[in-house]
Design a protein around this motif. Sequence first.
Motif, mmCIF file in Angstrom:
data_model
loop_
_atom_site.group_PDB
_atom_site.id
_atom_site.type_symbol
_atom_site.label_atom_id
_atom_site.label_comp_id
_atom_site.label_asym_id
_atom_site.label_seq_id
_atom_site.Cartn_x
_atom_site.Cartn_y
_atom_site.Cartn_z
ATOM 1 N N VAL A 38 0.834 -1.206 0.000
ATOM 2 C CA VAL A 38 0.000 0.000 0.000
ATOM 3 C C VAL A 38 0.862 1.246 0.000
ATOM 4 O O VAL A 38 0.662 2.174 -0.780
ATOM 5 C CB VAL A 38 -0.957 -0.020 1.211
ATOM 6 C CG1 VAL A 38 -1.785 1.252 1.247
ATOM 7 C CG2 VAL A 38 -1.871 -1.241 1.135
ATOM 8 N N HIS A 39 1.858 1.305 0.885
ATOM 9 C CA HIS A 39 2.732 2.478 1.013
ATOM 10 C C HIS A 39 3.980 2.245 0.164
ATOM 11 O O HIS A 39 5.007 1.792 0.652
ATOM 12 C CB HIS A 39 3.111 2.702 2.484
ATOM 13 C CG HIS A 39 1.913 2.873 3.370
ATOM 14 N ND1 HIS A 39 1.219 4.048 3.449
ATOM 15 C CD2 HIS A 39 1.295 1.989 4.195
ATOM 16 C CE1 HIS A 39 0.213 3.906 4.309
ATOM 17 N NE2 HIS A 39 0.236 2.669 4.771
ATOM 18 N N THR A 40 3.861 2.548 -1.106
ATOM 19 C CA THR A 40 4.974 2.321 -2.042
ATOM 20 C C THR A 40 5.579 3.620 -2.541
ATOM 21 O O THR A 40 6.305 3.624 -3.515
ATOM 22 C CB THR A 40 4.489 1.509 -3.253
ATOM 23 O OG1 THR A 40 3.373 2.176 -3.847
ATOM 24 C CG2 THR A 40 4.097 0.118 -2.849
ATOM 25 N N SER A 41 5.266 4.752 -1.935
ATOM 26 C CA SER A 41 5.822 6.028 -2.392
ATOM 27 C C SER A 41 7.283 6.111 -2.012
ATOM 28 O O SER A 41 7.697 5.685 -0.932
ATOM 29 C CB SER A 41 5.050 7.193 -1.775
ATOM 30 O OG SER A 41 5.128 7.135 -0.375
ATOM 31 N N SER A 42 8.073 6.689 -2.899
ATOM 32 C CA SER A 42 9.515 6.818 -2.673
ATOM 33 C C SER A 42 9.792 7.985 -1.743
ATOM 34 O O SER A 42 8.992 8.924 -1.645
ATOM 35 C CB SER A 42 10.232 7.040 -4.012
ATOM 36 O OG SER A 42 9.728 8.193 -4.643
ATOM 37 N N ASN A 129 -0.321 -3.359 -17.294
ATOM 38 C CA ASN A 129 -1.627 -3.051 -16.709
ATOM 39 C C ASN A 129 -1.466 -1.894 -15.745
ATOM 40 O O ASN A 129 -0.352 -1.420 -15.478
ATOM 41 C CB ASN A 129 -2.217 -4.286 -16.009
ATOM 42 C CG ASN A 129 -1.208 -4.948 -15.085
ATOM 43 O OD1 ASN A 129 -0.638 -4.307 -14.215
ATOM 44 N ND2 ASN A 129 -0.968 -6.244 -15.302
ATOM 45 N N PHE A 130 -2.593 -1.443 -15.193
ATOM 46 C CA PHE A 130 -2.567 -0.255 -14.339
ATOM 47 C C PHE A 130 -1.926 -0.556 -12.988
ATOM 48 O O PHE A 130 -1.418 0.349 -12.320
ATOM 49 C CB PHE A 130 -3.985 0.277 -14.146
ATOM 50 C CG PHE A 130 -4.859 -0.573 -13.289
ATOM 51 C CD1 PHE A 130 -5.011 -0.307 -11.935
ATOM 52 C CD2 PHE A 130 -5.539 -1.667 -13.810
ATOM 53 C CE1 PHE A 130 -5.818 -1.082 -11.136
ATOM 54 C CE2 PHE A 130 -6.342 -2.454 -13.011
ATOM 55 C CZ PHE A 130 -6.487 -2.166 -11.669
ATOM 56 N N ILE A 131 -1.930 -1.825 -12.552
ATOM 57 C CA ILE A 131 -1.306 -2.161 -11.269
ATOM 58 C C ILE A 131 0.211 -2.010 -11.368
ATOM 59 O O ILE A 131 0.865 -1.474 -10.471
ATOM 60 C CB ILE A 131 -1.702 -3.586 -10.850
ATOM 61 C CG1 ILE A 131 -3.206 -3.666 -10.608
ATOM 62 C CG2 ILE A 131 -0.938 -4.000 -9.596
ATOM 63 C CD1 ILE A 131 -3.686 -5.042 -10.197
ATOM 64 N N GLN A 132 0.807 -2.451 -12.450
ATOM 65 C CA GLN A 132 2.243 -2.272 -12.642
ATOM 66 C C GLN A 132 2.603 -0.800 -12.772
ATOM 67 O O GLN A 132 3.658 -0.370 -12.287
ATOM 68 C CB GLN A 132 2.695 -3.043 -13.881
ATOM 69 C CG GLN A 132 2.596 -4.550 -13.749
ATOM 70 C CD GLN A 132 3.038 -5.270 -15.012
ATOM 71 O OE1 GLN A 132 3.323 -4.650 -16.020
ATOM 72 N NE2 GLN A 132 3.093 -6.598 -14.937
ATOM 73 N N THR A 133 1.733 -0.053 -13.398
ATOM 74 C CA THR A 133 1.981 1.392 -13.499
ATOM 75 C C THR A 133 1.917 2.060 -12.138
ATOM 76 O O THR A 133 2.715 2.950 -11.823
ATOM 77 C CB THR A 133 0.958 2.031 -14.453
ATOM 78 O OG1 THR A 133 1.014 1.371 -15.713
ATOM 79 C CG2 THR A 133 1.246 3.504 -14.639
ATOM 80 N N MET A 134 0.993 1.638 -11.295
ATOM 81 C CA MET A 134 0.821 2.254 -9.982
ATOM 82 C C MET A 134 1.948 1.892 -9.026
ATOM 83 O O MET A 134 2.367 2.716 -8.208
ATOM 84 C CB MET A 134 -0.527 1.825 -9.403
ATOM 85 C CG MET A 134 -0.842 2.428 -8.039
ATOM 86 S SD MET A 134 -2.503 2.024 -7.492
ATOM 87 C CE MET A 134 -2.419 0.242 -7.495
ATOM 88 N N TYR A 138 9.624 -1.936 -12.516
ATOM 89 C CA TYR A 138 11.078 -1.878 -12.677
ATOM 90 C C TYR A 138 11.629 -0.552 -12.103
ATOM 91 O O TYR A 138 12.045 0.340 -12.835
ATOM 92 C CB TYR A 138 11.477 -2.013 -14.144
ATOM 93 C CG TYR A 138 11.346 -3.417 -14.683
ATOM 94 C CD1 TYR A 138 12.376 -4.328 -14.535
ATOM 95 C CD2 TYR A 138 10.175 -3.822 -15.317
ATOM 96 C CE1 TYR A 138 12.256 -5.626 -15.024
ATOM 97 C CE2 TYR A 138 10.042 -5.116 -15.800
ATOM 98 C CZ TYR A 138 11.081 -6.013 -15.655
ATOM 99 O OH TYR A 138 10.963 -7.293 -16.128
ATOM 100 N N PRO A 139 11.611 -0.405 -10.782
ATOM 101 C CA PRO A 139 11.996 0.889 -10.182
ATOM 102 C C PRO A 139 13.462 1.261 -10.396
ATOM 103 O O PRO A 139 13.787 2.430 -10.555
ATOM 104 C CB PRO A 139 11.680 0.700 -8.696
ATOM 105 C CG PRO A 139 11.738 -0.780 -8.483
ATOM 106 C CD PRO A 139 11.262 -1.401 -9.756
ATOM 107 N N ARG A 140 14.348 0.267 -10.396
ATOM 108 C CA ARG A 140 15.772 0.588 -10.520
ATOM 109 C C ARG A 140 16.076 1.204 -11.889
ATOM 110 O O ARG A 140 16.830 2.172 -12.000
ATOM 111 C CB ARG A 140 16.608 -0.666 -10.309
ATOM 112 C CG ARG A 140 18.093 -0.396 -10.230
ATOM 113 C CD ARG A 140 18.873 -1.685 -10.087
ATOM 114 N NE ARG A 140 20.307 -1.446 -10.047
ATOM 115 C CZ ARG A 140 21.214 -2.409 -10.119
ATOM 116 N NH1 ARG A 140 20.833 -3.662 -10.244
ATOM 117 N NH2 ARG A 140 22.501 -2.114 -10.078
ATOM 118 N N GLN A 141 15.485 0.658 -12.933
ATOM 119 C CA GLN A 141 15.714 1.196 -14.264
ATOM 120 C C GLN A 141 15.077 2.589 -14.420
ATOM 121 O O GLN A 141 15.651 3.472 -15.049
ATOM 122 C CB GLN A 141 15.142 0.244 -15.323
ATOM 123 C CG GLN A 141 16.001 -0.974 -15.595
ATOM 124 C CD GLN A 141 15.946 -2.009 -14.481
ATOM 125 O OE1 GLN A 141 15.077 -1.933 -13.616
ATOM 126 N NE2 GLN A 141 16.859 -2.970 -14.497
#
Length: 408
Positions: A38-42, A129-134, A138-141
């Motif tokens: 849920v809390h995935t903000s950087s 899909n929208f879940i991968q976008t949300m 691939y955060p490192r790239q």
Amino acid sequence: MRSLRWLRSAQNLCAGLKWIPGTEPLRAQVNTRLLRLVHTSSPPGPPKTTTQPNTVTVFEDAFSKEQRNKASFVQVLDLFCGRDVRRRGHVEMIEAALRWMPEFGVEKDLDVYNKLLDVFPKEIFVPQNFIQTMFNHYPRQQECAIRVLEQMEYYGVTPSRHTCFLLAQTFGKLSHPMKKYQRIMYWFPRFKYANPFPVPVGLEADPVALSKLCLERIAADRDARVKVYQLPSTEECEDGSVQEHTHLVGIQSPDQVSLLADHDRSYPVMVEGPFPLWMKKTCVYYYVLRAEPEARKKVELDPERCFYYPLQLDLELERDLGDDHSFDVEDVEEGPVYAMCMTGSGNERTLWKWLQGLEETNPILGEVPVLFRLSSGQNEVSLPRKQEDKPPQEEEEAGQPEHRRMEQ
């Protein structure tokens, strides 16, 4: 919203289950994972490099070449792209290239930045899909691509349409690097012409041309005229030694000529310097010819002037009743500046040539004494060093400027 409902229902389902005794740590681990989803903000601020130094040693060796220019830099990138179809280690390669760009002199080249973004494999990091976008697919790239855009922003490089095409092809139109690109393209055109006196992109390598540009910026007078008194050259002496003559460029406006003509001959004129001036990463030095504030000729008043009707009134017309003038500001009057110059060697012999050239248009310089107030030399800005313990008498002598008086 639907995804949040699924996560909430999954959490309630896990909470209603009867856990086997002794598995409480596993239950806490499951709850922690659900909260992380849920809390995935950087965190705020630019993304930090998470790679270890040992993983980029191979790429650091590839950039450590004797010949460092744009062609050799692009050659290293081409060799990496042609080595492996999947391009393993592309993140480490791009991070190493970002550090070596100032050494190769390509930190402001748009084509090189586009070449760096082209190193990423295509159509692999695009969310499906929208879940991968949300959840930052691939955060490192994506963080590596954002660091490329941040370096472009730092050096003032405006992205192009080709940059947008590479980001959309690599990460998709809803990715974080694409949002960073949109913010840059929104703010850069608005601040591009905000400075009314911009510094040219490429500074002249010729010292004479660079001195002309700097003196015109300092003078800020359209009527000021730049004059070259001496060009850089070499001269062979009778004893066989070679003497080098540095450049000598000066500037003076008609208003400064009239001020110097009204100078009181009982006061000396002073040559002071050198004063540093930074043009981007280039530091130049200039000298000024000035006088003390009381060196101006006093205007004699008409004895028959009527004191009841003065010729000049000092009225504060801009002052309002609501203004607060409870504090006092001490106005320090500076002396007039008659001329300025730039030279490669700031010794008295070179500056005396400048005064002799000024004497052609200012005959008063042959009638007033000249005082040289020069500092130790042309030193770039550096960190202060620890001074050694000296006797008080030596410290006073070292702190005093060097005053010399030369008269014709």
